[in-house]
Design a protein around this motif. Structure first.
Motif: not given
Length: 430
Positions: A240-258
């Motif tokens: 009925d709708y999409v429930s998505m997760h987003t975690y900039p916190y974890h990405n400060t380590h795993y995908n840290s360009d930003f």
């Protein structure tokens, strides 16, 4: 004759007044009845900034075998209600962990005790692959036999508390490949979503109950193309709708360009550098949301996308602490919480902020592990920096958690808090 006329007129006035009073009572009664009959649907709640959402676990101990009592859950729910929270998210329904069912009963009782108490639930059903959490190799192409029971229990509770349960979420981060202990293929989630949708058609579940799955942004097509399978496309059409997760916190380590401080910013003050880093963190989340939205709407333009999880931890002795990305402290959490609420409320996106209270069972052997410290409240009920202003407003007056009155962390001393803040770091061995 005069006496008779007087008596006649007097009696007439009494009848008129009585009739008016009865009409007023009737209207008041009708109004009360209408209030009780109000039955909001998921579509009325999701995306409505008057109905703030949060992820909730009431566990206090280092093991989930020690369940919080209904009294403790009521304390928590009253605190959340005072904050303006009106919909909470739970995660699993395993028989050995009856937390979610007790939460529902606690809400039911609070509603009976107080007509003004209003709280709804996004009820999670945990989904695993075959051999998950065992000494055998997980089989990600087959599902665990426990899944059927989870779905059955979700149906029972949704029917028992139809005024409270407004959403069933099939699985939590159950399709993303980094959930190596238990993830399943999208076909498994699709199977159970279709099953629940059929129960709605058959009149065995409320037609207004919304069905979704809550998963990482990549699982919803917002990341690598490898996730964009035909089963995922069918799943997008089925929910009925999409429930998505987003975690900039974890990405400060795993995908840290930003997270890297631009050269031009290095001349700024420490607080200015941190403030700008947190703006970039919000933009990172917005980007992931936009990527999911573009893909989902390319499959089904009618689907809405809400955020099932996003949060920021306040303690870490791991990747996000002093010798890591240094993302972790209450000041950064406060900036992230405020900016996420502002952005999502403005754009009519529900954000089930992760999470309400710290829970120490998540990394029980590591007291300072980040997973234990995502709450807006500490275990003792101290209000962290993001909600200091609510303490100042007095909304928690006369409310407690396990006997502790609600006070600010750091005794409300902003200088003391700022002394714990470190500059963003990406220059370390990963």
């Amino acid at each position: 004759m005069k006496n008779s006329l007087f008596t006649y007129v007097f009696c007439g006035l009494i009848l008129i007044l009585s009739s008016c009073k009865n009409e007023v009572r009737s209207k008041e009664s009708s109004g009360l009845q209408q209030k009780k009959e109000v039955n909001l649907k998921a579509k009325d709640i999701l995306g409505n900034p008057k109905y703030l959402a949060i992820s909730y676990g009431g566990y206090r101990a280092k093991s989930r075998t020690i369940q919080p009592t209904i009294t403790q859950l009521k304390e928590d729910l009253k605190l959340l209600h005072a904050m303006g929270i009106r919909i909470i998210r739970t995660y699993n329904l395993q028989t050995q962990y009856p937390h979610a069912s007790i939460v529902l009963e606690a809400i039911h009782q609070l509603k009976k005790e107080d007509d003004s108490f209003e709280m709804y639930v996004m009820l999670g059903a945990w989904i695993d692959c075959l051999n998950a959490w065992t000494d055998k190799a997980p089989n990600h192409n087959e599902e665990s036999p426990q899944n059927e029971g989870e779905i059955e229990r979700a149906v029972v509770l949704a029917n028992k508390y139809p005024d409270i349960v407004k959403i069933i979420a099939v699985g939590n981060e159950a399709m993303v490949n980094w959930a190596a202990s238990y993830y399943v293929q999208p076909k498994v989630i699709l199977k159970w979503v279709n099953h629940l949708q059929q129960l709605k058609k058959d009149g065995k579940l409320s037609k207004d109950l919304w069905i979704t799955s809550s998963d990482d942004f990549s699982s919803w097509g917002g990341g690598p193309d490898s996730y964009r399978t035909e089963d995922l496309r069918q799943l997008i059409r089925a929910v009925d709708y999409v429930s998505m997760h987003t975690y900039p916190y974890h990405n400060t380590h795993y995908n840290s360009d930003f997270w890297t401080t631009p050269e031009a910013d290095k001349k700024l003050s420490k607080q200015e550098i941190v403030d700008k880093a947190m703006v970039r963190a919000l933009n990172f989340a917005k980007n992931q949301y936009q990527n999911v939205s573009e893909y989902v709407k390319s499959i089904d333009s009618t689907k809405t996308i809400h955020i099932g999880e996003s949060g920021w931890a306040t303690v870490s002795n791991g990747h996000y602490g002093f010798n890591g990305s240094r993302a972790t402290d209450e000041y950064k959490q406060g900036l992230y919480y405020k900016s996420m609420r502002d952005w999502t409320n403005k754009n009519q996106i529900s954000c089930f902020y992760f999470e309400a209270f710290d829970e120490q069972w998540k990394d029980a052997k590591n007291e300072n592990g980040s997973e234990n410290h995502f709450g807006l409240f500490t275990l003792k009920g101290e209000a962290k920096y993001p909600i200091w202003d609510l303490v100042d407003e007095g909304i928690f007056a006369n409310l407690k958690r396990d006997g502790h009155p609600i006070k600010k962390t750091f005794n409300g001393n902003i200088d003391m808090l700022l002394s714990t803040v470190n500059l963003p770091n990406t220059d370390y061995k990963k």
